[in-house]
Write a protein that holds these residues in place. Structure first.
Motif, short mmCIF file in Angstrom:
data_model
loop_
_atom_site.label_atom_id
_atom_site.label_comp_id
_atom_site.label_asym_id
_atom_site.label_seq_id
_atom_site.Cartn_x
_atom_site.Cartn_y
_atom_site.Cartn_z
N GLN A 86 0.83 -1.21 0.00
CA GLN A 86 0.00 0.00 0.00
C GLN A 86 0.86 1.25 0.00
O GLN A 86 1.88 1.31 0.68
CB GLN A 86 -0.86 0.01 1.25
CG GLN A 86 -1.97 -0.97 1.18
CD GLN A 86 -3.05 -0.60 2.17
OE1 GLN A 86 -3.67 0.45 2.08
NE2 GLN A 86 -3.24 -1.46 3.13
N ASN A 94 7.92 -3.64 6.50
CA ASN A 94 7.58 -3.78 5.08
C ASN A 94 8.79 -4.24 4.28
O ASN A 94 8.68 -5.05 3.37
CB ASN A 94 7.10 -2.46 4.48
CG ASN A 94 5.80 -1.97 5.09
OD1 ASN A 94 5.73 -0.86 5.59
ND2 ASN A 94 4.77 -2.79 5.08
N TYR A 102 -12.04 -5.25 1.06
CA TYR A 102 -10.61 -5.10 0.78
C TYR A 102 -9.93 -6.41 0.36
O TYR A 102 -9.21 -6.47 -0.64
CB TYR A 102 -10.00 -4.52 2.08
CG TYR A 102 -8.54 -4.33 2.17
CD1 TYR A 102 -7.99 -3.06 2.32
CD2 TYR A 102 -7.66 -5.41 2.18
CE1 TYR A 102 -6.64 -2.87 2.46
CE2 TYR A 102 -6.31 -5.23 2.32
CZ TYR A 102 -5.80 -3.97 2.46
OH TYR A 102 -4.46 -3.79 2.59
N ASP A 150 -6.30 -8.89 -7.44
CA ASP A 150 -4.91 -8.55 -7.83
C ASP A 150 -4.14 -9.81 -8.19
O ASP A 150 -3.54 -9.93 -9.25
CB ASP A 150 -4.14 -7.92 -6.65
CG ASP A 150 -4.70 -6.59 -6.18
OD1 ASP A 150 -5.52 -6.00 -6.89
OD2 ASP A 150 -4.32 -6.16 -5.07
N GLY A 188 4.27 -10.78 4.38
CA GLY A 188 4.53 -10.97 5.80
C GLY A 188 3.37 -11.75 6.42
O GLY A 188 2.32 -11.93 5.79
N ASP A 194 1.19 -11.05 8.57
CA ASP A 194 -0.10 -10.37 8.74
C ASP A 194 -1.02 -10.47 7.52
O ASP A 194 -2.22 -10.22 7.63
CB ASP A 194 0.12 -8.90 9.13
CG ASP A 194 0.82 -8.12 8.05
OD1 ASP A 194 1.63 -8.70 7.31
OD2 ASP A 194 0.57 -6.91 7.94
N ILE A 220 8.02 -8.47 11.96
CA ILE A 220 8.84 -7.56 12.74
C ILE A 220 7.91 -6.84 13.72
O ILE A 220 6.85 -6.36 13.35
CB ILE A 220 9.55 -6.54 11.82
CG1 ILE A 220 10.44 -7.25 10.79
CG2 ILE A 220 10.35 -5.53 12.64
CD1 ILE A 220 11.62 -8.01 11.35
N MET A 242 5.23 -4.16 14.06
CA MET A 242 5.68 -2.82 13.66
C MET A 242 4.75 -2.36 12.55
O MET A 242 4.54 -3.08 11.57
CB MET A 242 7.13 -2.87 13.17
CG MET A 242 7.69 -1.50 12.86
SD MET A 242 9.40 -1.53 12.25
CE MET A 242 10.33 -1.88 13.73
P1 TYM Z 1 0.92 -3.64 3.45
O1 TYM Z 1 1.06 -2.50 2.52
O2 TYM Z 1 0.29 -3.41 4.78
O3 TYM Z 1 2.30 -4.30 3.70
C1 TYM Z 1 3.17 -4.66 2.61
C2 TYM Z 1 3.93 -5.92 2.96
O4 TYM Z 1 4.71 -5.74 4.15
C3 TYM Z 1 4.43 -6.79 5.08
N1 TYM Z 1 4.55 -6.27 6.46
C4 TYM Z 1 5.34 -6.81 7.40
N2 TYM Z 1 6.17 -7.85 7.39
C5 TYM Z 1 6.84 -8.14 8.52
N3 TYM Z 1 6.73 -7.43 9.68
C6 TYM Z 1 5.89 -6.36 9.74
N4 TYM Z 1 5.80 -5.66 10.86
C7 TYM Z 1 5.15 -6.01 8.56
N5 TYM Z 1 4.26 -5.03 8.27
C8 TYM Z 1 3.90 -5.20 6.98
C9 TYM Z 1 3.02 -7.22 4.75
O5 TYM Z 1 2.76 -8.53 5.19
C10 TYM Z 1 3.00 -7.12 3.24
O6 TYM Z 1 3.55 -8.28 2.65
N6 TYM Z 1 -3.04 -5.82 1.35
C11 TYM Z 1 -1.60 -5.68 1.31
C12 TYM Z 1 -1.11 -5.13 0.00
C13 TYM Z 1 -1.56 -5.90 -1.19
C14 TYM Z 1 -1.10 -7.17 -1.62
C15 TYM Z 1 -1.82 -7.46 -2.79
C16 TYM Z 1 -0.16 -8.06 -1.13
C17 TYM Z 1 -2.50 -5.48 -2.08
N7 TYM Z 1 -2.66 -6.43 -3.05
C18 TYM Z 1 -1.63 -8.66 -3.47
C19 TYM Z 1 0.04 -9.26 -1.82
C20 TYM Z 1 -0.68 -9.54 -2.97
C21 TYM Z 1 -1.16 -4.74 2.41
O7 TYM Z 1 -1.90 -3.94 2.88
O8 TYM Z 1 0.16 -4.84 2.73
#
Ligand code: TYM
Length: 329
Positions: free
Chosen positions: A9, A18, A126, A133, A145, A147, A184, A194
């Motif tokens: 995002q 991320n 969502y 996608d 990740g 989550d 993380i 995080m």
């Molecule tokens: P988003 O934008 O919140 O996060 C992007 C990616 O970062 C990972 N992530 C983490 N990994 C480890 N520790 C953390 N603290 C942490 N915070 C975030 C997330 O798991 C993610 O991989 N809905 C998705 C975006 C999306 C998407 C997709 C992903 C839209 N279409 C199609 C995969 C396939 C999202 O909000 O991720």
């Protein structure tokens, strides 16, 4: 070649989570697969955004993908909003997804608690847009990740449901979760992930933080009174710091335990800070360099949107046929 899909995002303030949880794995996997990476700006508007900021953040994110090492000539990096097929397929898939399934999504529950004044239908559906996608590109693997795992499970369920009615339309994707760094935690509250929306900025390392800020945040990171550097659940703060250190250096937790055996947190915390700085500094320099090359970024945006649009439409047409929409005359 097998297909990889992932998205992020464009909400600004990307964190080390991320990067270590997702982006870093994208790079490692990109040679093996045909890759599509989207700037998920359509997902971003499920929470109210400032339009100017959203536009700016989308461009920054796309630039970051390139800076991190994704070659836009070999991989497709694009804005989700540039490919109308995402919204079109999401609509169709909405009709194959149950309210009950969406109500169980923990991210929806968390976000609707947090944005109680704006629990919009987009926030609820969502995960269906995310499924669209992934399925449009017939992805085999989706690096995310931890989550995002629940959303990916739902994607698989939707794909299987659709396939069981209409035959093999979608590839059923697998998640790829990295060995280290997949979750993380906050530096201030190691029981929480995080997150870019954390109110306490000391809990998160932002990818654009300068070295002094990074060092200060690590020195202040919440730990415990054990005084030992051990990778175990009883010491969540230290465990998280070890994960970060491993993800940045390529070392294993056992190696780190040995390296810091008998040494204190006062030595370990700055070492983690240094490891993070040496990963982020070159990234930040490359972002600054690329940002200056406006024409280049523009050409990437244009060319890749066309490529993504072409691939996505192939799947969309197939789906439209299956559900009974007539061809255009
Ligand atoms: P988003 O934008 O919140 O996060 C992007 C990616 O970062 C990972 N992530 C983490 N990994 C480890 N520790 C953390 N603290 C942490 N915070 C975030 C997330 O798991 C993610 O991989 N809905 C998705 C975006 C999306 C998407 C997709 C992903 C839209 N279409 C199609 C995969 C396939 C999202 O909000 O991720």
């Amino acid at each position: 070649k097998k297909v990889l899909y992932s998205g992020m995002q464009s909400t600004g303030n990307l964190t080390l989570g991320n990067y270590l949880g997702a982006l870093k794995n994208w790079i490692t996997l990109s040679d093996e697969y045909e890759c599509f990476y989207s700037v998920a700006n359509m997902h971003s508007i499920t929470v109210r955004q400032n339009p100017t900021e959203l536009r700016k953040h989308a461009r920054e994110l796309l630039t970051l993908f390139i800076a991190a090492g994704i070659d836009p000539d070999k991989n497709c990096i694009y804005y989700q909003s540039h490919v109308p097929a995402h919204a079109e397929l999401a609509w169709i898939l909405n009709c194959y997804t149950y309210m009950g399934e969406l109500s169980r999504m923990t991210q929806f529950k968390d976000k609707s608690a947090k944005h109680a004044d704006n629990i919009n239908a987009g926030l609820f559906t969502y995960p269906v847009l995310m499924a669209a996608d992934i399925l449009l590109y017939q992805a085999d693997v989706v690096p995310v990740g931890i989550d995002q795992m629940q959303h990916l499970e739902l994607t698989r369920d939707i794909a299987q449901r659709f396939n069981s009615i209409y035959g093999d339309v979608f590839t059923v994707p697998e998640a790829y979760i990295g060995r280290v760094g997949a979750k993380i935690m906050s530096l201030q509250e190691p029981s929480r992930k995080m997150s870019k929306s954390d109110e306490n900025p000391n809990g998160s390392i932002y990818l654009m933080d300068d070295p002094d800020t990074i060092m200060r945040k690590f020195k202040r990171a919440v730990t415990d009174s054990e005084g030992q550097i051990r990778y175990r659940d009883e010491q969540p703060g230290i465990k998280n710091l070890i994960s970060i250190y491993c993800a940045c250096t390529g070392k294993t937790p056992e190696e780190v335990e040995r390296e810091f055996d008998g040494r204190g947190y006062g030595e370990f915390k700055p070492a983690v800070g240094e490891a993070v700085i040496s990963v982020l500094r070159p990234l930040q320099e490359r972002v600054a360099e690329l940002t200056r090359d406006k024409a280049y970024i523009d050409s990437v945006i244009k060319n890749n949107a066309e490529k993504a649009d072409y691939v996505a439409n192939k799947t969309l047409r197939k789906v439209q046929k299956k559900v009974g929409f007539p061809d255009k005359i």
